[in-house]
Design a protein around this motif. Sequence first.
Motif, PDB file in Angstrom:
ATOM      1  N   GLN A   1       0.837  -1.207   0.000  1.00 37.38           N
ATOM      2  CA  GLN A   1       0.000   0.000   0.000  1.00 37.38           C
ATOM      3  C   GLN A   1       0.870   1.253   0.000  1.00 37.38           C
ATOM      4  O   GLN A   1       0.685   2.164  -0.816  1.00 37.38           O
ATOM      5  N   PHE A   2       1.821   1.300   0.922  1.00 35.58           N
ATOM      6  CA  PHE A   2       2.641   2.504   1.077  1.00 35.58           C
ATOM      7  C   PHE A   2       3.607   2.681  -0.095  1.00 35.58           C
ATOM      8  O   PHE A   2       3.921   3.807  -0.479  1.00 35.58           O
ATOM      9  N   ARG A   3       4.084   1.579  -0.655  1.00 42.25           N
ATOM     10  CA  ARG A   3       4.962   1.691  -1.814  1.00 42.25           C
ATOM     11  C   ARG A   3       4.238   2.376  -2.976  1.00 42.25           C
ATOM     12  O   ARG A   3       4.780   3.281  -3.622  1.00 42.25           O
TER      13      ARG A   3
ATOM     14  N   GLU B   1      -0.044  -4.049  17.063  1.00 39.68           N
ATOM     15  CA  GLU B   1      -0.211  -3.895  15.617  1.00 39.68           C
ATOM     16  C   GLU B   1      -0.348  -2.421  15.229  1.00 39.68           C
ATOM     17  O   GLU B   1       0.157  -1.996  14.189  1.00 39.68           O
ATOM     18  N   VAL B   2      -1.012  -1.632  16.072  1.00 38.46           N
ATOM     19  CA  VAL B   2      -1.107  -0.195  15.816  1.00 38.46           C
ATOM     20  C   VAL B   2       0.272   0.439  15.869  1.00 38.46           C
ATOM     21  O   VAL B   2       0.623   1.281  15.020  1.00 38.46           O
ATOM     22  N   GLU B   3       1.080   0.052  16.842  1.00 32.30           N
ATOM     23  CA  GLU B   3       2.435   0.609  16.950  1.00 32.30           C
ATOM     24  C   GLU B   3       3.281   0.230  15.735  1.00 32.30           C
ATOM     25  O   GLU B   3       4.070   1.041  15.230  1.00 32.30           O
ATOM     26  N   ARG B   4       3.110  -1.003  15.259  1.00 33.58           N
ATOM     27  CA  ARG B   4       3.860  -1.421  14.073  1.00 33.58           C
ATOM     28  C   ARG B   4       3.417  -0.612  12.854  1.00 33.58           C
ATOM     29  O   ARG B   4       4.247  -0.191  12.033  1.00 33.58           O
ATOM     30  N   LEU B   5       2.108  -0.373  12.734  1.00 34.58           N
ATOM     31  CA  LEU B   5       1.588   0.448  11.633  1.00 34.58           C
ATOM     32  C   LEU B   5       2.128   1.869  11.734  1.00 34.58           C
ATOM     33  O   LEU B   5       2.553   2.452  10.728  1.00 34.58           O
ATOM     34  N   LYS B   6       2.147   2.435  12.931  1.00 33.06           N
ATOM     35  CA  LYS B   6       2.692   3.790  13.131  1.00 33.06           C
ATOM     36  C   LYS B   6       4.141   3.877  12.672  1.00 33.06           C
ATOM     37  O   LYS B   6       4.553   4.862  12.037  1.00 33.06           O
ATOM     38  N   GLY B   7       4.907   2.849  12.974  1.00 28.81           N
ATOM     39  CA  GLY B   7       6.302   2.839  12.571  1.00 28.81           C
ATOM     40  C   GLY B   7       6.455   2.855  11.061  1.00 28.81           C
ATOM     41  O   GLY B   7       7.305   3.574  10.508  1.00 28.81           O
ATOM     42  N   LYS B   8       5.626   2.081  10.383  1.00 29.19           N
ATOM     43  CA  LYS B   8       5.681   2.039   8.917  1.00 29.19           C
ATOM     44  C   LYS B   8       5.205   3.361   8.323  1.00 29.19           C
ATOM     45  O   LYS B   8       5.760   3.833   7.317  1.00 29.19           O
ATOM     46  N   MET B   9       4.174   3.953   8.925  1.00 21.95           N
ATOM     47  CA  MET B   9       3.700   5.258   8.456  1.00 21.95           C
ATOM     48  C   MET B   9       4.807   6.296   8.556  1.00 21.95           C
ATOM     49  O   MET B   9       5.049   7.056   7.611  1.00 21.95           O
ATOM     50  N   LYS B  10       5.492   6.316   9.691  1.00 23.57           N
ATOM     51  CA  LYS B  10       6.558   7.300   9.896  1.00 23.57           C
ATOM     52  C   LYS B  10       7.696   7.083   8.908  1.00 23.57           C
ATOM     53  O   LYS B  10       8.225   8.037   8.310  1.00 23.57           O
TER      54      LYS B  10
ATOM     55  N   CYS C   1       7.588   5.816   5.978  1.00 21.48           N
ATOM     56  CA  CYS C   1       7.193   6.102   4.594  1.00 21.48           C
ATOM     57  C   CYS C   1       6.636   7.502   4.407  1.00 21.48           C
ATOM     58  O   CYS C   1       6.271   7.883   3.279  1.00 21.48           O
ATOM     59  N   GLY C   2       6.542   8.274   5.476  1.00 13.99           N
ATOM     60  CA  GLY C   2       5.999   9.619   5.362  1.00 13.99           C
ATOM     61  C   GLY C   2       4.527   9.657   5.038  1.00 13.99           C
ATOM     62  O   GLY C   2       4.050  10.556   4.334  1.00 13.99           O
ATOM     63  N   ILE C   3       3.766   8.672   5.551  1.00 11.50           N
ATOM     64  CA  ILE C   3       2.325   8.568   5.299  1.00 11.50           C
ATOM     65  C   ILE C   3       1.565   8.910   6.579  1.00 11.50           C
ATOM     66  O   ILE C   3       1.918   8.442   7.664  1.00 11.50           O
ATOM     67  N   LYS C   4       0.525   9.719   6.455  1.00  8.47           N
ATOM     68  CA  LYS C   4      -0.329  10.058   7.590  1.00  8.47           C
ATOM     69  C   LYS C   4      -1.753   9.541   7.343  1.00  8.47           C
ATOM     70  O   LYS C   4      -2.143   9.300   6.202  1.00  8.47           O
ATOM     71  N   ALA C   5      -2.518   9.394   8.426  1.00  6.75           N
ATOM     72  CA  ALA C   5      -3.909   8.939   8.321  1.00  6.75           C
ATOM     73  C   ALA C   5      -4.830  10.148   8.188  1.00  6.75           C
ATOM     74  O   ALA C   5      -4.838  11.024   9.055  1.00  6.75           O
ATOM     75  N   SER C   6      -5.585  10.196   7.107  1.00  7.32           N
ATOM     76  CA  SER C   6      -6.538  11.286   6.916  1.00  7.32           C
ATOM     77  C   SER C   6      -7.795  11.064   7.738  1.00  7.32           C
ATOM     78  O   SER C   6      -8.386  12.002   8.270  1.00  7.32           O
ATOM     79  N   SER C   7      -8.228   9.821   7.825  1.00  2.33           N
ATOM     80  CA  SER C   7      -9.430   9.445   8.560  1.00  2.33           C
ATOM     81  C   SER C   7      -9.370   7.947   8.801  1.00  2.33           C
ATOM     82  O   SER C   7      -8.760   7.219   8.016  1.00  2.33           O
ATOM     83  N   ILE C   8      -9.990   7.484   9.873  1.00  2.00           N
ATOM     84  CA  ILE C   8     -10.074   6.043  10.105  1.00  2.00           C
ATOM     85  C   ILE C   8     -11.265   5.507   9.309  1.00  2.00           C
ATOM     86  O   ILE C   8     -12.400   5.956   9.499  1.00  2.00           O
ATOM     87  N   GLY C   9     -11.008   4.560   8.418  1.00  2.00           N
ATOM     88  CA  GLY C   9     -12.091   3.981   7.607  1.00  2.00           C
ATOM     89  C   GLY C   9     -12.809   2.897   8.379  1.00  2.00           C
ATOM     90  O   GLY C   9     -12.752   1.711   8.022  1.00  2.00           O
ATOM     91  N   SER C  10     -13.511   3.285   9.398  1.00  2.00           N
ATOM     92  CA  SER C  10     -14.066   2.328  10.365  1.00  2.00           C
ATOM     93  C   SER C  10     -15.364   1.688   9.860  1.00  2.00           C
ATOM     94  O   SER C  10     -16.034   2.212   8.978  1.00  2.00           O
ATOM     95  N   PRO C  11     -15.755   0.558  10.480  1.00  2.15           N
ATOM     96  CA  PRO C  11     -17.035  -0.074  10.183  1.00  2.15           C
ATOM     97  C   PRO C  11     -18.144   0.354  11.143  1.00  2.15           C
ATOM     98  O   PRO C  11     -19.219  -0.259  11.174  1.00  2.15           O
ATOM     99  N   ILE C  12     -17.906   1.385  11.931  1.00  2.59           N
ATOM    100  CA  ILE C  12     -18.857   1.766  12.977  1.00  2.59           C
ATOM    101  C   ILE C  12     -20.180   2.227  12.353  1.00  2.59           C
ATOM    102  O   ILE C  12     -20.210   3.029  11.429  1.00  2.59           O
ATOM    103  N   GLY C  13     -21.270   1.709  12.895  1.00  5.38           N
ATOM    104  CA  GLY C  13     -22.603   2.017  12.385  1.00  5.38           C
ATOM    105  C   GLY C  13     -23.021   1.161  11.219  1.00  5.38           C
ATOM    106  O   GLY C  13     -24.132   1.299  10.705  1.00  5.38           O
TER     107      GLY C  13
END
Length: 284
Positions: free
Chosen positions: A20-22, A49-58, A60-72
């Motif tokens: 995804q990040f590549r 797993e969140v911490e591992r994702l944060k590490g990969k985001m940092k 690769c210089g990728i930030k989260a715009s919004s959480i694509g959640s299944p809520i509702g």
Amino acid sequence: MKYALISGFADEIAGDVDTQFRVLGKLGIGYFEPRGIDGKNIANLTDEEVERLKGKMKACGIKASSIGSPIGKVKLEEDFEGHFRQFQRVVEIAGQLGAKYIRMFSFYHEGGAEWTEGERAEVLSRLGRMIAYAAERDVVLLHENEKDIYGDTAERCADLMEELGCGHFRAVFDPANFVQCGQDTWEAFEKLKGHIAYLHIKDALLADGRVVPAGVGDGNVERILRSLLEKGYDGFLSLEPHLGSFDGLKDLELDDKMLNLPPGGEGTFTLAFQALEGILERIL
């Protein structure tokens, strides 16, 4: 001029975050809307797993715009307390990932196209409770117009916004979803434009509901984007291509409109990005 705040559901590129990040990096996209993460829904990640994702985001210089959640995206008839606990976990994950926004929905029900006053009241009550919790933690819930939920038509989306709209409850505008509900997207935009804080870039054909690249369908994507940008919109444009199948698609759709697609991936995501780029070049 490049539009800076382009994001997307990168799980439509591949299930694994590294791919995804590549591809996001290759396209020059600096944000993503996390939904499917290495085979798991974002709501189900552990702290590790969140911490591992944060590490990969940092890295690769990728930030989260919004959480694509299944809520509702559950039925009113299902237990809400368990779902509310999942919502609380999603809010926690949003904080861990530095995401201001959480995409969410307004519930399915057993009753088909018609909703009773009692069901409407229950939807408002549940959403109100979640909005209050979001306000305490300073995140913004973004309601997406989705097929078959309470807020699937422009009229009912407007009802939700008029009743509950505030700094912590805004609208995601998804043109393709309105098309698939038989709605005129420009009329829907006129009803909701004062509440829109986020845009999904997705288009579809009225004839059969098929999703197509932005600008090719009946979603008035370019007209809506032009109107927003001319009025100073500076929010995210999030690619949700749905031009090919991907891991987890069957869990997102109740009907079969989207389930007989050829495999998606880098090619279809790139096509969606290029279609958006073409529209932005004409506007900007």
